[in-house]
Scaffold this motif. Structure first.
Motif, PDB file in Angstrom:
ATOM      1  N   UNK A 111      -8.659  -4.550   5.793  1.00 37.83           N
ATOM      2  CA  UNK A 111      -9.734  -3.748   6.378  1.00 37.83           C
ATOM      3  C   UNK A 111     -10.568  -4.572   7.353  1.00 37.83           C
ATOM      4  N   UNK A 112     -10.910  -5.789   6.959  1.00 38.25           N
ATOM      5  CA  UNK A 112     -11.727  -6.635   7.828  1.00 38.25           C
ATOM      6  C   UNK A 112     -10.994  -6.984   9.116  1.00 38.25           C
ATOM      7  N   UNK A 113      -9.687  -7.198   9.023  1.00 38.25           N
ATOM      8  CA  UNK A 113      -8.899  -7.499  10.221  1.00 38.25           C
ATOM      9  C   UNK A 113      -8.917  -6.329  11.206  1.00 38.25           C
ATOM     10  N   UNK A 114      -9.082  -5.111  10.683  1.00 36.03           N
ATOM     11  CA  UNK A 114      -9.148  -3.921  11.537  1.00 36.03           C
ATOM     12  C   UNK A 114     -10.579  -3.583  11.953  1.00 36.03           C
ATOM     13  N   UNK A 115     -11.537  -4.384  11.480  1.00 35.02           N
ATOM     14  CA  UNK A 115     -12.930  -4.103  11.794  1.00 35.02           C
ATOM     15  C   UNK A 115     -13.492  -2.940  11.008  1.00 35.02           C
ATOM     16  N   UNK A 116     -12.893  -2.650   9.846  1.00 38.47           N
ATOM     17  CA  UNK A 116     -13.341  -1.526   9.023  1.00 38.47           C
ATOM     18  C   UNK A 116     -14.151  -2.009   7.828  1.00 38.47           C
ATOM     19  N   UNK A 117     -14.967  -1.135   7.289  1.00 40.35           N
ATOM     20  CA  UNK A 117     -15.851  -1.467   6.181  1.00 40.35           C
ATOM     21  C   UNK A 117     -15.167  -1.226   4.835  1.00 40.35           C
TER      22      UNK A 117
ATOM     23  N   UNK B 266       5.133  -5.374 -16.791  1.00 35.82           N
ATOM     24  CA  UNK B 266       4.121  -4.975 -15.802  1.00 35.82           C
ATOM     25  C   UNK B 266       3.537  -3.601 -16.108  1.00 35.82           C
ATOM     26  N   UNK B 267       2.291  -3.423 -15.710  1.00 32.57           N
ATOM     27  CA  UNK B 267       1.613  -2.143 -15.922  1.00 32.57           C
ATOM     28  C   UNK B 267       1.444  -1.357 -14.622  1.00 32.57           C
ATOM     29  N   UNK B 268       1.643  -2.003 -13.465  1.00 35.67           N
ATOM     30  CA  UNK B 268       1.475  -1.302 -12.187  1.00 35.67           C
ATOM     31  C   UNK B 268       2.270  -2.027 -11.098  1.00 35.67           C
ATOM     32  N   UNK B 269       2.571  -1.256 -10.036  1.00 32.71           N
ATOM     33  CA  UNK B 269       3.402  -1.741  -8.950  1.00 32.71           C
ATOM     34  C   UNK B 269       2.709  -1.447  -7.616  1.00 32.71           C
ATOM     35  N   UNK B 270       2.527  -2.487  -6.816  1.00 34.91           N
ATOM     36  CA  UNK B 270       1.821  -2.364  -5.541  1.00 34.91           C
ATOM     37  C   UNK B 270       2.846  -2.168  -4.427  1.00 34.91           C
ATOM     38  N   UNK B 271       2.618  -1.155  -3.596  1.00 31.73           N
ATOM     39  CA  UNK B 271       3.528  -0.810  -2.517  1.00 31.73           C
ATOM     40  C   UNK B 271       2.825  -0.907  -1.168  1.00 31.73           C
ATOM     41  N   UNK B 272       3.530  -1.424  -0.164  1.00 27.65           N
ATOM     42  CA  UNK B 272       3.064  -1.361   1.218  1.00 27.65           C
ATOM     43  C   UNK B 272       3.592  -0.086   1.864  1.00 27.65           C
ATOM     44  N   UNK B 273       2.778   0.606   2.651  1.00 29.58           N
ATOM     45  CA  UNK B 273       3.318   1.733   3.422  1.00 29.58           C
ATOM     46  C   UNK B 273       4.407   1.225   4.367  1.00 29.58           C
ATOM     47  N   UNK B 274       5.326   2.097   4.752  1.00 26.26           N
ATOM     48  CA  UNK B 274       6.436   1.648   5.602  1.00 26.26           C
ATOM     49  C   UNK B 274       6.005   1.375   7.036  1.00 26.26           C
ATOM     50  N   UNK B 275       6.704   0.459   7.655  1.00 25.42           N
ATOM     51  CA  UNK B 275       6.538   0.212   9.083  1.00 25.42           C
ATOM     52  C   UNK B 275       7.680   0.939   9.785  1.00 25.42           C
ATOM     53  N   UNK B 276       7.598   2.267   9.758  1.00 24.58           N
ATOM     54  CA  UNK B 276       8.692   3.046  10.306  1.00 24.58           C
ATOM     55  C   UNK B 276       8.848   4.373   9.599  1.00 24.58           C
ATOM     56  N   UNK B 277      10.022   4.620   9.035  1.00 22.17           N
ATOM     57  CA  UNK B 277      10.381   5.926   8.485  1.00 22.17           C
ATOM     58  C   UNK B 277       9.615   6.263   7.210  1.00 22.17           C
ATOM     59  N   UNK B 278       8.599   7.110   7.347  1.00 19.92           N
ATOM     60  CA  UNK B 278       7.806   7.510   6.185  1.00 19.92           C
ATOM     61  C   UNK B 278       8.588   8.420   5.254  1.00 19.92           C
TER      62      UNK B 278
ATOM     63  N   UNK C 234       2.232   3.442  -9.713  1.00 25.59           N
ATOM     64  CA  UNK C 234       2.422   2.930  -8.361  1.00 25.59           C
ATOM     65  C   UNK C 234       1.141   3.072  -7.538  1.00 25.59           C
ATOM     66  N   UNK C 235       0.777   2.000  -6.843  1.00 23.77           N
ATOM     67  CA  UNK C 235      -0.428   1.962  -6.029  1.00 23.77           C
ATOM     68  C   UNK C 235      -0.042   1.683  -4.586  1.00 23.77           C
ATOM     69  N   UNK C 236      -0.628   2.418  -3.653  1.00 25.24           N
ATOM     70  CA  UNK C 236      -0.376   2.229  -2.229  1.00 25.24           C
ATOM     71  C   UNK C 236      -1.498   1.391  -1.627  1.00 25.24           C
ATOM     72  N   UNK C 237      -1.116   0.322  -0.965  1.00 24.81           N
ATOM     73  CA  UNK C 237      -2.077  -0.611  -0.370  1.00 24.81           C
ATOM     74  C   UNK C 237      -2.278  -0.288   1.110  1.00 24.81           C
ATOM     75  N   UNK C 238      -3.520  -0.339   1.566  1.00 23.68           N
ATOM     76  CA  UNK C 238      -3.795  -0.125   2.989  1.00 23.68           C
ATOM     77  C   UNK C 238      -3.307  -1.322   3.811  1.00 23.68           C
ATOM     78  N   UNK C 239      -2.525  -1.040   4.840  1.00 23.92           N
ATOM     79  CA  UNK C 239      -1.947  -2.064   5.704  1.00 23.92           C
ATOM     80  C   UNK C 239      -2.261  -1.703   7.154  1.00 23.92           C
ATOM     81  N   UNK C 240      -2.655  -2.685   7.921  1.00 25.97           N
ATOM     82  CA  UNK C 240      -3.025  -2.453   9.317  1.00 25.97           C
ATOM     83  C   UNK C 240      -1.908  -1.756  10.094  1.00 25.97           C
ATOM     84  N   UNK C 241      -2.273  -0.673  10.754  1.00 20.95           N
ATOM     85  CA  UNK C 241      -1.348  -0.003  11.650  1.00 20.95           C
ATOM     86  C   UNK C 241      -0.279   0.834  10.990  1.00 20.95           C
ATOM     87  N   UNK C 242      -0.356   1.039   9.691  1.00 17.12           N
ATOM     88  CA  UNK C 242       0.672   1.832   9.006  1.00 17.12           C
ATOM     89  C   UNK C 242       0.060   3.088   8.390  1.00 17.12           C
TER      90      UNK C 242
END
Length: 228
Positions: A143-149, A84-96, A114-122
Protein backbone atom coordinates in the motif's frame (compact mmCIF):
# COMPACT_ATOMS: atom_id res chain seq x y z
CA UNK A 1 -3.62 -10.55 18.11
CA UNK A 2 -1.04 -13.17 17.12
CA UNK A 3 2.47 -12.17 16.07
CA UNK A 4 4.02 -14.03 13.14
CA UNK A 5 7.29 -13.92 11.21
CA UNK A 6 8.41 -15.54 7.93
CA UNK A 7 10.20 -18.88 7.75
CA UNK A 8 13.33 -17.09 6.58
CA UNK A 9 14.79 -14.84 9.27
CA UNK A 10 18.29 -16.32 9.09
CA UNK A 11 20.09 -17.98 6.17
CA UNK A 12 19.06 -21.61 6.42
CA UNK A 13 16.37 -24.21 5.81
CA UNK A 14 12.75 -24.27 6.96
CA UNK A 15 13.57 -26.35 10.02
CA UNK A 16 16.62 -24.30 10.99
CA UNK A 17 14.50 -21.16 10.96
CA UNK A 18 11.54 -22.75 12.77
CA UNK A 19 13.82 -24.00 15.55
CA UNK A 20 15.17 -20.50 16.05
CA UNK A 21 11.77 -18.81 15.86
CA UNK A 22 10.37 -21.27 18.41
CA UNK A 23 12.91 -19.95 20.92
CA UNK A 24 11.87 -16.30 20.50
CA UNK A 25 9.58 -14.58 22.93
CA UNK A 26 6.53 -12.75 21.53
CA UNK A 27 6.30 -14.80 18.30
CA UNK A 28 3.27 -17.09 17.99
CA UNK A 29 3.30 -18.18 14.36
CA UNK A 30 5.46 -18.82 11.29
CA UNK A 31 4.67 -18.01 7.66
CA UNK A 32 6.05 -20.90 5.60
CA UNK A 33 7.32 -19.34 2.39
CA UNK A 34 6.61 -21.11 -0.88
CA UNK A 35 7.10 -18.15 -3.24
CA UNK A 36 8.63 -20.69 -5.59
CA UNK A 37 7.79 -24.38 -5.60
CA UNK A 38 10.05 -26.76 -7.45
CA UNK A 39 11.26 -30.36 -6.88
CA UNK A 40 14.14 -29.19 -4.66
CA UNK A 41 11.79 -27.19 -2.42
CA UNK A 42 9.37 -30.09 -2.17
CA UNK A 43 12.17 -32.52 -1.32
CA UNK A 44 13.53 -30.20 1.39
CA UNK A 45 10.14 -29.64 3.00
CA UNK A 46 9.31 -33.36 3.00
CA UNK A 47 12.67 -34.08 4.61
CA UNK A 48 12.07 -31.51 7.35
CA UNK A 49 8.30 -31.79 7.81
CA UNK A 50 8.41 -34.12 10.81
CA UNK A 51 10.88 -31.86 12.61
CA UNK A 52 8.78 -28.78 11.86
CA UNK A 53 5.66 -30.48 13.22
CA UNK A 54 7.39 -30.95 16.58
CA UNK A 55 7.06 -27.17 17.08
CA UNK A 56 3.34 -26.87 16.39
CA UNK A 57 2.48 -27.04 20.10
CA UNK A 58 4.15 -23.63 20.52
CA UNK A 59 3.78 -22.17 17.04
CA UNK A 60 0.96 -21.83 14.56
CA UNK A 61 1.69 -21.93 10.84
CA UNK A 62 0.48 -20.24 7.69
CA UNK A 63 1.60 -20.80 4.10
CA UNK A 64 2.50 -18.17 1.52
CA UNK A 65 1.65 -19.74 -1.83
CA UNK A 66 3.65 -19.09 -5.03
CA UNK A 67 3.28 -15.72 -6.71
CA UNK A 68 2.15 -17.31 -9.97
CA UNK A 69 -0.51 -19.74 -8.84
CA UNK A 70 -1.04 -23.00 -10.75
CA UNK A 71 -3.52 -25.82 -10.23
CA UNK A 72 -0.61 -28.14 -9.46
CA UNK A 73 0.19 -26.06 -6.39
CA UNK A 74 -2.61 -27.88 -4.61
CA UNK A 75 0.23 -30.22 -3.71
CA UNK A 76 1.48 -27.55 -1.26
CA UNK A 77 -1.90 -27.54 0.49
CA UNK A 78 -1.82 -31.33 0.82
CA UNK A 79 1.76 -31.21 2.14
CA UNK A 80 0.92 -28.66 4.82
CA UNK A 81 -2.76 -29.29 5.55
CA UNK A 82 -2.23 -30.84 8.98
CA UNK A 83 0.11 -28.00 9.95
CA UNK A 84 -1.21 -24.74 8.48
CA UNK A 85 -4.38 -22.85 9.33
CA UNK A 86 -4.42 -20.39 6.40
CA UNK A 87 -3.00 -19.85 2.93
CA UNK A 88 -1.94 -16.48 1.51
CA UNK A 89 -2.51 -15.89 -2.20
CA UNK A 90 -1.26 -13.18 -4.56
CA UNK A 91 -3.73 -11.97 -7.20
CA UNK A 92 -2.67 -13.02 -10.70
CA UNK A 93 -0.53 -10.91 -12.98
CA UNK A 94 -2.64 -11.80 -15.96
CA UNK A 95 -5.52 -14.25 -16.40
CA UNK A 96 -7.96 -13.69 -13.55
CA UNK A 97 -10.43 -16.29 -14.83
CA UNK A 98 -8.00 -19.18 -14.43
CA UNK A 99 -7.05 -17.97 -10.95
CA UNK A 100 -10.72 -17.71 -9.95
CA UNK A 101 -11.40 -21.21 -11.24
CA UNK A 102 -8.49 -22.70 -9.29
CA UNK A 103 -9.19 -20.93 -6.00
CA UNK A 104 -12.96 -21.45 -6.17
CA UNK A 105 -12.30 -25.17 -6.43
CA UNK A 106 -9.96 -25.04 -3.47
CA UNK A 107 -12.44 -23.16 -1.27
CA UNK A 108 -15.04 -25.81 -2.05
CA UNK A 109 -12.64 -28.59 -1.08
CA UNK A 110 -10.76 -27.02 1.84
CA UNK A 111 -13.01 -24.26 3.18
CA UNK A 112 -12.46 -20.63 4.12
CA UNK A 113 -8.72 -20.79 4.79
CA UNK A 114 -7.53 -18.70 1.83
CA UNK A 115 -6.58 -15.02 2.08
CA UNK A 116 -6.02 -12.66 -0.87
CA UNK A 117 -3.18 -10.18 -0.46
CA UNK A 118 -3.22 -6.73 -2.05
CA UNK A 119 -0.47 -6.46 -4.68
CA UNK A 120 0.49 -3.35 -6.62
CA UNK A 121 -1.09 -3.17 -10.04
CA UNK A 122 -3.08 -6.40 -9.79
CA UNK A 123 -6.81 -7.04 -9.62
CA UNK A 124 -7.64 -7.40 -5.93
CA UNK A 125 -11.14 -6.20 -5.25
CA UNK A 126 -12.78 -7.69 -8.34
CA UNK A 127 -11.35 -11.14 -7.55
CA UNK A 128 -12.28 -10.84 -3.88
CA UNK A 129 -15.91 -10.30 -4.84
CA UNK A 130 -16.05 -13.34 -7.12
CA UNK A 131 -14.76 -16.10 -4.82
CA UNK A 132 -17.06 -17.03 -1.98
CA UNK A 133 -15.32 -17.32 1.36
CA UNK A 134 -12.09 -15.61 0.27
CA UNK A 135 -10.68 -13.43 3.07
CA UNK A 136 -8.16 -10.57 3.10
CA UNK A 137 -4.47 -10.20 3.93
CA UNK A 138 -3.54 -6.52 4.10
CA UNK A 139 0.07 -5.72 3.15
CA UNK A 140 1.22 -2.32 4.41
CA UNK A 141 4.38 -2.19 2.31
CA UNK A 142 2.47 -2.73 -0.94
CA UNK A 143 0.00 0.00 0.00
CA UNK A 144 2.76 2.45 0.91
CA UNK A 145 4.57 1.76 -2.37
CA UNK A 146 1.36 2.79 -4.16
CA UNK A 147 0.96 5.89 -2.01
CA UNK A 148 -2.18 4.48 -0.38
CA UNK A 149 -3.26 4.64 3.25
CA UNK A 150 -3.25 1.37 5.24
CA UNK A 151 -5.88 2.86 7.54
CA UNK A 152 -8.23 3.57 4.63
CA UNK A 153 -7.73 0.06 3.26
CA UNK A 154 -8.29 -1.56 6.64
CA UNK A 155 -11.44 0.49 7.28
CA UNK A 156 -12.84 -0.79 4.00
CA UNK A 157 -11.98 -4.46 4.49
CA UNK A 158 -11.81 -4.77 8.28
CA UNK A 159 -14.52 -7.44 8.62
CA UNK A 160 -12.74 -9.83 6.26
CA UNK A 161 -9.11 -9.01 7.15
CA UNK A 162 -7.60 -11.94 9.06
CA UNK A 163 -3.92 -11.11 8.59
CA UNK A 164 -1.76 -8.00 8.24
CA UNK A 165 1.70 -8.08 6.69
CA UNK A 166 3.54 -5.24 8.42
CA UNK A 167 6.65 -3.74 6.87
CA UNK A 168 7.85 -0.34 5.82
CA UNK A 169 9.33 1.36 2.78
CA UNK A 170 12.76 2.94 2.41
CA UNK A 171 14.39 4.32 -0.73
CA UNK A 172 11.57 2.98 -2.86
CA UNK A 173 11.84 -0.58 -1.52
CA UNK A 174 9.46 -2.40 0.83
CA UNK A 175 10.17 -5.13 3.39
CA UNK A 176 12.05 -2.62 5.52
CA UNK A 177 11.76 -2.22 9.31
CA UNK A 178 9.10 0.11 10.70
CA UNK A 179 10.28 3.12 12.68
CA UNK A 180 8.26 4.27 15.68
CA UNK A 181 7.99 7.88 14.45
CA UNK A 182 6.58 7.08 11.01
CA UNK A 183 3.26 8.86 10.58
CA UNK A 184 1.58 5.97 8.77
CA UNK A 185 2.37 3.68 11.71
CA UNK A 186 1.05 6.21 14.23
CA UNK A 187 -2.21 6.39 12.29
CA UNK A 188 -2.52 2.59 12.45
CA UNK A 189 -2.13 2.24 16.21
CA UNK A 190 -5.88 2.39 17.05
CA UNK A 191 -6.73 -0.27 14.47
CA UNK A 192 -3.84 -2.50 15.56
CA UNK A 193 -5.07 -2.31 19.15
CA UNK A 194 -8.46 -3.72 18.13
CA UNK A 195 -7.19 -6.17 15.52
CA UNK A 196 -7.77 -9.80 16.58
CA UNK A 197 -6.07 -11.57 13.68
CA UNK A 198 -2.45 -12.33 12.83
CA UNK A 199 0.13 -9.56 12.55
CA UNK A 200 2.94 -10.86 10.39
CA UNK A 201 6.18 -8.87 10.71
CA UNK A 202 7.13 -9.74 7.13
CA UNK A 203 10.84 -9.04 7.31
CA UNK A 204 13.70 -11.36 6.53
CA UNK A 205 16.19 -10.35 9.19
CA UNK A 206 16.11 -10.86 12.97
CA UNK A 207 17.57 -7.38 13.41
CA UNK A 208 14.78 -5.78 11.37
CA UNK A 209 12.11 -7.82 13.14
CA UNK A 210 13.51 -6.74 16.51
CA UNK A 211 13.51 -3.07 15.46
CA UNK A 212 9.90 -3.28 14.30
CA UNK A 213 8.74 -5.06 17.46
CA UNK A 214 10.44 -2.37 19.52
CA UNK A 215 8.49 0.26 17.56
CA UNK A 216 5.27 -1.62 18.30
CA UNK A 217 6.19 -1.85 21.98
CA UNK A 218 6.78 1.91 22.09
CA UNK A 219 3.18 2.40 20.93
CA UNK A 220 1.76 -0.20 23.32
CA UNK A 221 0.95 -2.85 20.73
CA UNK A 222 3.53 -5.22 22.19
CA UNK A 223 3.63 -5.41 25.98
CA UNK A 224 6.70 -7.56 26.64
CA UNK A 225 10.28 -6.45 26.11
CA UNK A 226 11.95 -7.85 22.99
CA UNK A 227 14.70 -10.12 24.30
CA UNK A 228 16.37 -11.26 21.09
Amino acid sequence: MYLSVPSYVIPGTYLENVRLISSLNLVHSVELLFYLFDPDTEELFLKEKEGIELHNTKLGFSVHMPDRLLAEHEKIIKLTWELASRYILHPPDGDSEQFIKIVSGWTENYGKCFLLENINGRAFQSILGRIEGLRVCMDTGHLLMEGKSPVTFFSRFEESTLEIHLHGVKDGKDHNPVKQDEEWLKSMIPLLKRFKGTLNIELFSLKHIRETLQSLRYHGIVEEAVDF
